[in-house]
Write a protein that holds these residues in place. Structure first.
Motif, PDB file in Angstrom:
ATOM      1  N   GLY A 260       0.895  -1.304   0.212  1.00 20.79           N
ATOM      2  CA  GLY A 260       0.115   0.137  -0.154  1.00 20.79           C
ATOM      3  C   GLY A 260       1.019   1.327   0.233  1.00 20.79           C
ATOM      4  N   ASP A 261       0.241   2.267  -0.621  1.00 26.46           N
ATOM      5  CA  ASP A 261       1.417   3.477  -0.934  1.00 26.46           C
ATOM      6  C   ASP A 261       0.345   4.467  -0.046  1.00 26.46           C
ATOM      7  OD1 ASP A 261       2.158   5.787  -1.230  1.00 26.46           O
ATOM      8  OD2 ASP A 261       1.760   5.823  -3.306  1.00 26.46           O
ATOM      9  N   PHE A 262       1.451   4.619   1.692  1.00 23.87           N
ATOM     10  CA  PHE A 262       0.639   5.832   2.472  1.00 23.87           C
ATOM     11  C   PHE A 262       0.681   7.068   2.480  1.00 23.87           C
ATOM     12  CE2 PHE A 262      -0.578   1.017   3.697  1.00 23.87           C
ATOM     13  CZ  PHE A 262      -2.608   1.421   3.924  1.00 23.87           C
ATOM     14  N   SER A 263       1.417   7.009   1.820  1.00 21.91           N
ATOM     15  CA  SER A 263       2.317   8.672   1.964  1.00 21.91           C
ATOM     16  C   SER A 263       1.319   9.481   1.471  1.00 21.91           C
ATOM     17  CB  SER A 263       3.181   8.943   0.422  1.00 21.91           C
ATOM     18  OG  SER A 263       2.567   8.907  -0.627  1.00 21.91           O
ATOM     19  N   TRP A 264       0.411   9.578   1.430  1.00 18.62           N
ATOM     20  CA  TRP A 264      -0.425  11.011   2.099  1.00 18.62           C
ATOM     21  C   TRP A 264      -0.989  10.761   3.562  1.00 18.62           C
ATOM     22  CZ3 TRP A 264      -5.143   8.872   4.634  1.00 18.62           C
ATOM     23  CH2 TRP A 264      -5.473   7.807   4.321  1.00 18.62           C
ATOM     24  N   VAL A 265      -1.181  10.155   4.089  1.00 17.72           N
ATOM     25  CA  VAL A 265      -0.724   9.577   5.289  1.00 17.72           C
ATOM     26  C   VAL A 265      -0.119  10.557   6.438  1.00 17.72           C
ATOM     27  CG1 VAL A 265      -1.094   9.170   7.789  1.00 17.72           C
ATOM     28  CG2 VAL A 265      -2.106   7.693   5.762  1.00 17.72           C
ATOM     29  N   ARG A 266      -0.619  11.759   6.586  1.00 19.06           N
ATOM     30  CA  ARG A 266       1.208  12.563   7.687  1.00 19.06           C
ATOM     31  C   ARG A 266       0.825  12.960   8.844  1.00 19.06           C
ATOM     32  NH1 ARG A 266      -0.005  14.712   2.433  1.00 19.06           N
ATOM     33  NH2 ARG A 266       1.508  14.519   0.751  1.00 19.06           N
ATOM     34  N   VAL A 267       0.669  11.726   9.314  1.00 23.79           N
ATOM     35  CA  VAL A 267       0.562  11.925  10.544  1.00 23.79           C
ATOM     36  C   VAL A 267       1.252  11.020  11.397  1.00 23.79           C
ATOM     37  CG1 VAL A 267      -1.173  11.714  12.630  1.00 23.79           C
ATOM     38  CG2 VAL A 267      -2.103  12.188  10.920  1.00 23.79           C
ATOM     39  N   SER A 268       1.594  11.742  12.448  1.00 21.43           N
ATOM     40  CA  SER A 268       3.092  10.823  12.992  1.00 21.43           C
ATOM     41  C   SER A 268       2.859  10.108  13.578  1.00 21.43           C
ATOM     42  CB  SER A 268       4.648  12.027  14.252  1.00 21.43           C
ATOM     43  OG  SER A 268       4.951  12.053  14.617  1.00 21.43           O
ATOM     44  N   GLY A 269       4.001   8.883  13.654  1.00 16.50           N
ATOM     45  CA  GLY A 269       3.312   7.902  15.154  1.00 16.50           C
ATOM     46  C   GLY A 269       2.225   6.764  14.492  1.00 16.50           C
ATOM     47  N   VAL A 270       1.588   6.923  12.486  1.00 15.74           N
ATOM     48  CA  VAL A 270       0.711   6.221  12.059  1.00 15.74           C
ATOM     49  C   VAL A 270       1.909   5.235  11.113  1.00 15.74           C
ATOM     50  CG1 VAL A 270      -1.149   5.927  10.747  1.00 15.74           C
ATOM     51  CG2 VAL A 270      -0.483   8.122  12.269  1.00 15.74           C
ATOM     52  N   LEU A 271       2.529   5.079  10.313  1.00 18.33           N
ATOM     53  CA  LEU A 271       3.218   4.419   9.927  1.00 18.33           C
ATOM     54  C   LEU A 271       4.847   4.093  10.150  1.00 18.33           C
ATOM     55  CD1 LEU A 271       2.678   6.353   7.075  1.00 18.33           C
ATOM     56  CD2 LEU A 271       1.331   4.431   7.820  1.00 18.33           C
ATOM     57  N   ASP A 272       5.531   3.129   9.863  1.00 15.75           N
ATOM     58  CA  ASP A 272       6.530   2.493  11.001  1.00 15.75           C
ATOM     59  C   ASP A 272       7.737   2.890   9.772  1.00 15.75           C
ATOM     60  OD1 ASP A 272       6.279   0.906   7.837  1.00 15.75           O
ATOM     61  OD2 ASP A 272       5.956  -0.604   9.186  1.00 15.75           O
ATOM     62  N   ALA A 273       9.031   2.489   9.526  1.00 12.58           N
ATOM     63  CA  ALA A 273      10.183   3.342   8.951  1.00 12.58           C
ATOM     64  C   ALA A 273       9.703   2.906   7.213  1.00 12.58           C
ATOM     65  CB  ALA A 273      11.685   2.512   9.140  1.00 12.58           C
ATOM     66  N   MET A 274       9.088   1.916   6.922  1.00  9.47           N
ATOM     67  CA  MET A 274       8.722   1.187   5.641  1.00  9.47           C
ATOM     68  C   MET A 274       7.650   1.983   5.056  1.00  9.47           C
ATOM     69  SD  MET A 274      11.534  -0.587   4.759  1.00  9.47           S
ATOM     70  CE  MET A 274      10.311  -1.085   3.761  1.00  9.47           C
ATOM     71  N   GLY A 275       6.895   3.360   5.578  1.00  6.18           N
ATOM     72  CA  GLY A 275       6.135   4.277   5.477  1.00  6.18           C
ATOM     73  C   GLY A 275       4.905   2.730   5.446  1.00  6.18           C
ATOM     74  N   GLN A 276       4.566   1.972   5.967  1.00  9.55           N
ATOM     75  CA  GLN A 276       3.332   1.102   6.087  1.00  9.55           C
ATOM     76  C   GLN A 276       2.437   1.691   7.521  1.00  9.55           C
ATOM     77  OE1 GLN A 276       2.086  -1.312   3.844  1.00  9.55           O
ATOM     78  NE2 GLN A 276       3.951   0.586   2.735  1.00  9.55           N
ATOM     79  N   PRO A 277       1.148   1.112   8.545  1.00  6.68           N
ATOM     80  CA  PRO A 277       0.523   1.224   8.892  1.00  6.68           C
ATOM     81  C   PRO A 277       0.465   0.608  10.361  1.00  6.68           C
ATOM     82  CG  PRO A 277      -0.756   1.200   7.630  1.00  6.68           C
ATOM     83  CD  PRO A 277       0.319   0.393   7.295  1.00  6.68           C
ATOM     84  N   LEU A 278       1.518   1.135  12.151  1.00 10.83           N
ATOM     85  CA  LEU A 278       1.671   0.680  12.305  1.00 10.83           C
ATOM     86  C   LEU A 278      -0.090   0.359  12.907  1.00 10.83           C
ATOM     87  CD1 LEU A 278       4.220   2.897  14.212  1.00 10.83           C
ATOM     88  CD2 LEU A 278       4.763   0.534  13.510  1.00 10.83           C
ATOM     89  N   HIS A 279      -0.488  -0.757  13.654  1.00  4.04           N
ATOM     90  CA  HIS A 279      -1.632  -1.569  14.038  1.00  4.04           C
ATOM     91  C   HIS A 279      -1.917  -2.458  14.382  1.00  4.04           C
ATOM     92  CE1 HIS A 279      -2.461  -4.191  11.053  1.00  4.04           C
ATOM     93  NE2 HIS A 279      -1.428  -3.963  10.379  1.00  4.04           N
ATOM     94  N   GLU A 280      -2.587  -3.217  14.917  1.00  5.55           N
ATOM     95  CA  GLU A 280      -3.402  -4.104  15.769  1.00  5.55           C
ATOM     96  C   GLU A 280      -4.479  -4.328  15.078  1.00  5.55           C
ATOM     97  OE1 GLU A 280      -2.877  -7.053  18.214  1.00  5.55           O
ATOM     98  OE2 GLU A 280      -1.045  -6.009  17.248  1.00  5.55           O
ATOM     99  N   GLU A 281      -4.879  -5.256  14.337  1.00  8.27           N
ATOM    100  CA  GLU A 281      -5.575  -5.681  13.533  1.00  8.27           C
ATOM    101  C   GLU A 281      -6.946  -4.816  13.124  1.00  8.27           C
ATOM    102  OE1 GLU A 281      -8.227  -8.171  16.058  1.00  8.27           O
ATOM    103  OE2 GLU A 281      -6.600  -9.768  16.644  1.00  8.27           O
ATOM    104  N   GLY A 282      -6.346  -3.541  11.984  1.00 10.48           N
ATOM    105  CA  GLY A 282      -6.460  -2.178  11.825  1.00 10.48           C
ATOM    106  C   GLY A 282      -6.659  -1.877  12.618  1.00 10.48           C
ATOM    107  N   VAL A 283      -6.152  -1.104  14.055  1.00  8.63           N
ATOM    108  CA  VAL A 283      -6.287  -0.602  14.745  1.00  8.63           C
ATOM    109  C   VAL A 283      -5.152   0.832  14.856  1.00  8.63           C
ATOM    110  CG1 VAL A 283      -7.008   0.477  17.181  1.00  8.63           C
ATOM    111  CG2 VAL A 283      -9.023  -1.667  15.630  1.00  8.63           C
ATOM    112  N   ALA A 284      -4.784   1.624  14.583  1.00 11.31           N
ATOM    113  CA  ALA A 284      -4.002   2.363  14.094  1.00 11.31           C
ATOM    114  C   ALA A 284      -3.530   2.439  15.422  1.00 11.31           C
ATOM    115  CB  ALA A 284      -4.141   3.854  13.417  1.00 11.31           C
ATOM    116  N   ALA A 285      -1.718   3.297  15.713  1.00  8.57           N
ATOM    117  CA  ALA A 285      -1.593   2.887  16.805  1.00  8.57           C
ATOM    118  C   ALA A 285      -1.840   4.348  17.846  1.00  8.57           C
ATOM    119  CB  ALA A 285      -0.167   3.315  16.903  1.00  8.57           C
TER     120      ALA A 285
END
Length: 268
Positions: free
Chosen positions: A203-228
């Motif tokens: 997935g391309d999540f480059s449009w998400v510009r909220v700190s702490g939402v994406l990991d170093a690879m630009g992918q969502p940090l989440h638990e079963e779809g629930v973001a950090a």
């Protein structure tokens, strides 16, 4: 890369007629790579396939489409935490033909020239490949056998009526391997005019510009779809909660779970 070599992403491939005449190099042997390689060789093209460490599924087994067994047996309900690799990467989806089983050996029997994993562009027109073709063949065979063993155990454990297993032509056909193995390929000299890259999707999540939402690879940090970060959710992620996640089979139940989570957060 020679300027006259056309490069196509798997998502842009439609059929062999869209590509200029000449040989094809398909890179990656998951679902897209396997199906595209078969489509091209059946259209009369010379096809080189750079294989990868990818599992395989039979299209049908013991009287049913394989997916029916995978749902019934709970194979698709294995949780995400048991599937994530030590590197943090999610596993590749197994090669599954759309209407029949596709295996590396069945592709080779149709004339596809099998190569090891694509390694590098040695210089402007030479590709190099790993010496792991036979290892990739074994991995796919073992993956298919493990899934069938899981289904057999489920059938025996539950007393489910099912016909005996029958040999799958695509899995028992002998592999035709280059001898000696091809470790380097000169694109122009091999007649290759197009390369189809089937190296996976992310997935391309480059449009998400909220700190702490994406990991170093630009992918969502989440638990079963629930973001950090509270209030942010991701639906439809591959392997979000189970092996089933990211497929049409998981849409309804995972959407309901996210809605329930959102509702609970609003009432706090």
């Amino acid at each position: 890369m020679p300027s006259d070599i056309r490069q196509v992403d798997a998502s842009d491939y439609r059929n062999a007629a869209d590509l200029q005449s000449g040989a094809m190099l398909v890179v990656g042997s998951g679902q897209s790579g396997g199906q595209i390689a078969e489509d091209l060789v059946e259209a009369g093209r010379t096809v080189f396939l750079a294989t990868s460490r990818t599992g395989r599924l039979s299209r049908r087994y013991r009287g049913h489409d394989i997916l029916i067994w995978l749902v019934r047996s709970g194979f698709l309900d294995v949780p995400r935490k048991e599937l994530i690799q030590p590197s943090g990467r999610i596993p590749a989806r197994a090669l599954l033909g759309a209407v029949h089983t596709i295996s590396l050996q069945s592709l080779s029997a149709k004339g596809v020239i099998l190569l090891g994993r694509f390694m590098d562009l040695e210089h402007v027109s030479h590709f190099s490949f790993a010496d792991n073709l036979e290892e990739n063949l074994r991995f796919a065979d073992e993956a298919s056998a493990n899934v069938k063993r899981h289904i057999d155990e489920y059938i025996a454990r539950t007393g489910t009526e099912a016909p005996a297993a029958e040999p799958d032509p695509a899995e028992i056909v002998a592999a035709r391997l280059p001898n000696p193995p091809i470790r380097s390929l000169e694109l122009t000299g091999s007649g290759i005019t197009s390369i189809i890259w089937c190296t996976g999707f992310q997935g391309d999540f480059s449009w998400v510009r909220v700190s702490g939402v994406l990991d170093a690879m630009g992918q969502p940090l989440h638990e079963e779809g629930v973001a950090a970060i509270a209030g942010i959710y991701f639906a439809g992620l591959d392997f979000a909660s189970t092996r089933k996640s990211g497929t049409i089979l998981a849409i309804a139940e995972e959407a309901a779970s996210l809605v329930e989570h959102i509702g609970a957060s609003l009432t706090r």
